[in-house]
Design a protein around this motif. Structure first.
Motif, PDB file in Angstrom:
ATOM      1  N   CYS A 133       0.809  -1.248   0.006  1.00 30.10           N
ATOM      2  CA  CYS A 133      -0.031   0.027   0.030  1.00 30.10           C
ATOM      3  C   CYS A 133       0.797   1.419   0.038  1.00 30.10           C
ATOM      4  CB  CYS A 133      -0.829  -0.138   1.260  1.00 30.10           C
ATOM      5  SG  CYS A 133      -2.108  -1.398   1.276  1.00 30.10           S
ATOM      6  N   GLU A 196       5.375   3.620   1.495  1.00 26.75           N
ATOM      7  CA  GLU A 196       4.920   2.378   1.450  1.00 26.75           C
ATOM      8  C   GLU A 196       5.077   1.601   2.724  1.00 26.75           C
ATOM      9  OE1 GLU A 196       5.696   0.128  -2.417  1.00 26.75           O
ATOM     10  OE2 GLU A 196       6.082  -1.513  -1.139  1.00 26.75           O
ATOM     11  N   ILE A 211      -6.831  -4.027   4.907  1.00 30.22           N
ATOM     12  CA  ILE A 211      -6.597  -2.826   4.004  1.00 30.22           C
ATOM     13  C   ILE A 211      -7.389  -1.764   4.498  1.00 30.22           C
ATOM     14  CG2 ILE A 211      -6.653  -2.068   1.811  1.00 30.22           C
ATOM     15  CD1 ILE A 211      -5.886  -4.835   0.771  1.00 30.22           C
ATOM     16  N   LYS A 215      -5.652   2.159   6.094  1.00 29.07           N
ATOM     17  CA  LYS A 215      -6.176   3.162   5.687  1.00 29.07           C
ATOM     18  C   LYS A 215      -6.890   4.068   6.616  1.00 29.07           C
ATOM     19  CE  LYS A 215      -8.381   1.840   1.676  1.00 29.07           C
ATOM     20  NZ  LYS A 215      -8.941   2.130   0.159  1.00 29.07           N
ATOM     21  N   PHE A 231      -4.679   8.437  -0.205  1.00 30.34           N
ATOM     22  CA  PHE A 231      -4.545   7.276  -1.018  1.00 30.34           C
ATOM     23  C   PHE A 231      -5.125   7.697  -2.417  1.00 30.34           C
ATOM     24  CE2 PHE A 231      -4.580   5.828   3.345  1.00 30.34           C
ATOM     25  CZ  PHE A 231      -3.475   4.820   3.377  1.00 30.34           C
ATOM     26  N   MET A 244      -1.478  -0.119  -5.351  1.00 32.15           N
ATOM     27  CA  MET A 244      -1.711  -1.119  -4.355  1.00 32.15           C
ATOM     28  C   MET A 244      -1.425  -2.381  -4.729  1.00 32.15           C
ATOM     29  SD  MET A 244      -4.691  -1.625  -1.330  1.00 32.15           S
ATOM     30  CE  MET A 244      -5.832  -2.380  -2.527  1.00 32.15           C
ATOM     31  N   PRO A 341      -4.917   2.290  -4.303  1.00 27.21           N
ATOM     32  CA  PRO A 341      -5.506   2.168  -3.010  1.00 27.21           C
ATOM     33  C   PRO A 341      -6.988   2.846  -2.955  1.00 27.21           C
ATOM     34  CG  PRO A 341      -3.599   3.872  -3.140  1.00 27.21           C
ATOM     35  CD  PRO A 341      -3.713   2.972  -4.263  1.00 27.21           C
TER      36      PRO A 341
END
Length: 446
Positions: A133, A196, A211, A215, A231, A244, A341
Motif C-alpha cells: 500500500c 509504502e 487494508i 487506511k 490514498f 496497491m 488504494p
C-alpha cells in the motif's frame, strides 16, 4: 485469525480493559468505511446480531422502503484501539451486513468476497494476499486543510534527515503492530512525500479487512503528526502515483501447500498457476473498473511513472501488468501491479480471484511472457506480439466491465448495477467540469 475469540472472551476483555465505546464497522460499495458506535454496555446486543441501522443512508445499499439492515460482528476482527478516545478506551469489530430475514445482504462487499472465496474453497483452494500500500503525506494549511506541499524531498528508500516523514511512518508501523498487523517492510517511495508499508500474506477476507483498517490508521496517525495522508492514486502531475500492488497465491485446503509452485517448470510455475494467470490476463480490462475505480486512477496508469500500461507478464522486469517475483516453493506468487488504494479491497480481491478461478476452470493459458520493458516496446513490436493496453479511462473500463459476464457474476446484480450507476455519474460530472489545465491553456489563447 479464524476462531481467535469466543463471545465470552469478548465480554470479559471489554470489562477487564475498561472499554467504553465499541465501533461496529462495515464498508459501502464505493469502499468507504462506515460505523455504528455503541456503548460497551450494549455488547451483548451486538454479539447477538441485534444492532440495526438505516441502509438507505449508505451509498449503493437500499431504497428507503427497504432500509432496515442488521450488523453481525465478526468476532475474530475484535481489536482494541491503541489510542484513547475523548471519553475512554475504544474497540471495534468489522461486521457483515444482513437483511431482516436473516439472509446476507447482497450489497455488502464483504459478502461478495466471502462468496468468491467459498467458490475457491469448493475447488480445494484458499487465496492468500500480500498488499503493498502506497500513500502520500502532505502538509496542512493554517485551517487544517490538506495542501499538495510534501513534507520532504526524499526518494526511493531514503532515510532521515532527508525523509522527514520517517517519524510519522514509524509511528504508523508501531500502531499497526499493536493492532495485530505483521509488518513486512516500510520505506519511502520514489516520489517526494510518498510512502509504502507492506504487511505479510493473509487469507483474502482478513487481508481485505486489514487494508480497510490500514487506511483508517494511516490517516489518524498522520493527522496526529500535523500531516494529511491520502490514498488518491495521482495527486500531483509529473511524478509517480500511488499503487496497491496485490501479491497473491493459492494454497491447497488439504495440505496448505502453495499450488502455484512446480519445481520442474522453467519459471517454477504449476499448470494451475498458468491457468490462474491466463484468467487474470483475460479479464484484466474489466477488472480495472473495480481495482482502479476513479477518474483519477487512469492518470496513474500511463507510461514513464512506474505503473503498468500493457497487459503483459514477466519474471525479469517490473514494468508488466503481472510480475512473477523470483521465489521458491511457498513464496511463489503473482504480483498484480495495476490496482490502486482508492479501490474497495473486498470487491477488488473478489474480482481478481474470480478471474483466476475462471482461468483454472476453463484451462485458460496466458500469452507468451514479455521481458522487454515498456520503453523498449514500439507499436510494431506490440502489434506483432498481440500486446494489448489497459483501459485509458474510467468510462472505458466500465464498458469492459459491462461486457464481462464472469466479473459481473462475481459482483452480483445488486452491486454491479449500483457500482456502474455511481461510476457513470462520476464520469459525467468529470466531463462537465472545467479543469485548471483548460483555463491555463485556453483562456488567453482564444
Amino acid at each position: 485469525m479464524k476462531g481467535k475469540y469466543k463471545k465470552e472472551d469478548i465480554i470479559r476483555i471489554i470489562d477487564e480493559e475498561g472499554i467504553e465505546f465499541i465501533y461496529l464497522q462495515f464498508t459501502d460499495i464505493l469502499g468507504v468505511m462506515k460505523n455504528v458506535a455503541i456503548p460497551a454496555q450494549e455488547i451483548s446486543k451486538a454479539l447477538n446480531n441485534e444492532v440495526a441501522f438505516d441502509g438507505s443512508c449508505v451509498d449503493g445499499f437500499v431504497r428507503m422502503e427497504e432500509s432496515d439492515m442488521y450488523l453481525r460482528p465478526d468476532i475474530d476482527t475484535f481489536c482494541i484501539y491503541p489510542w484513547g478516545g475523548a471519553f475512554g478506551r475504544e474497540a471495534r469489530f468489522i461486521c457483515d451486513v444482513y437483511n431482516p430475514d436473516g439472509t446476507p445482504f447482497e450489497g455488502d462487499p464483504r459478502f461478495i468476497l466471502k462468496k468468491v472465496c467459498k467458490e475457491a474453497e469448493d475447488m480445494g483452494y484458499k487465496m492468500y494476499i500480500g498488499p503493498e500500500c502506497e500513500f502520500f503525506l502532505f502538509h496542512t494549511d493554517d485551517r487544517g486543510k490538506p495542501t499538495l506541499i510534501t513534507h520532504d524531498d526524499a526518494g526511493y528508500f531514503d532515510l532521515a534527515p532527508i525523509d522527514l516523514g520517517e517519524n510519522a511512518r514509524r509511528d504508523m508501523v508501531m500502531t499497526l503492530k499493536k493492532m495485530g498487523f505483521d509488518i513486512e517492510a516500510s520505506h519511502h517511495e520514489i516520489a517526494p512525500g510518498q510512502h509504502e508499508i507492506d504487511f505479510k500474506f493473509e487469507e483474502a477476507l482478513y487481508a481485505a479487512d486489514k487494508i480497510m483498517t490500514f487506511k483508517s490508521v494511516i490517516k489518524i496517525v498522520a493527522k496526529n503528526h500535523g500531516l494529511h495522508a491520502t490514498f488518491m492514486p495521482k495527486p500531483i502531475n509529473g511524478i509517480p502515483g500511488s499503487g496497491m500492488h496485490i501479491n497473491q497465491a493459492l494454497y491447497s485446503n488439504k495440505n496448505n501447500k502453495n499450488v502455484f509452485y512446480d519445481e520442474l517448470d522453467k519459471y517454477k510455475l504449476s499448470k494451475i498457476a498458468y491457468n490462474y494467470l491466463g484468467g487474470l490476463i483475460k479479464h484484466a480490462k474489466s477488472i480495472c473498473a473495480i481495482t482502479n475505480p476513479t477518474v483519477n486512477s487512469y492518470k496513474r496508469l500511463i507510461s514513464g511513472y512506474e505503473a503498468p500500461v500493457y497487459i503483459t507478464w514477466s519474471s525479469r522486469n517490473t514494468s508488466p501488468l503481472i510480475r512473477v517475483p523470483i521465489s521458491k516453493e511457498e513464496n511463489t506468487r503473482f504480483e498484480l501491479r495495476s490496482p490502486d488504494p482508492s479501490c474497495n479491497p473486498y470487491l477488488a480481491l473478489a474480482v481478481i480471484l474470480k478471474a483466476g478461478i475462471d482461468g483454472i476452470k476453463n484451462n485458460i493459458m496466458p500469452p507468451k511472457n514479455i521481458d522487454k520493458t515498456i520503453n523498449d516496446m514500439d507499436e510494431e513490436y506490440r502489434d506483432k506480439n498481440l500486446v494489448e493496453s489497459l483501459p485509458q479511462s474510467l468510462n472505458e473500463a466500465i464498458n469492459f466491465l459491462c461486457d464481462d459476464e464472469v466479473i459481473k457474476g462475481a459482483l452480483g446484480k445488486h452491486i454491479f448495477e449500483r457500482f456502474v450507476e455511481a461510476k457513470k455519474i462520476e464520469w459525467e460530472e468529470y466531463n462537465k467540469s472545467i479543469s485548471s489545465w483548460e483555463i491555463e491553456k485556453y483562456l488567453t489563447r482564444f
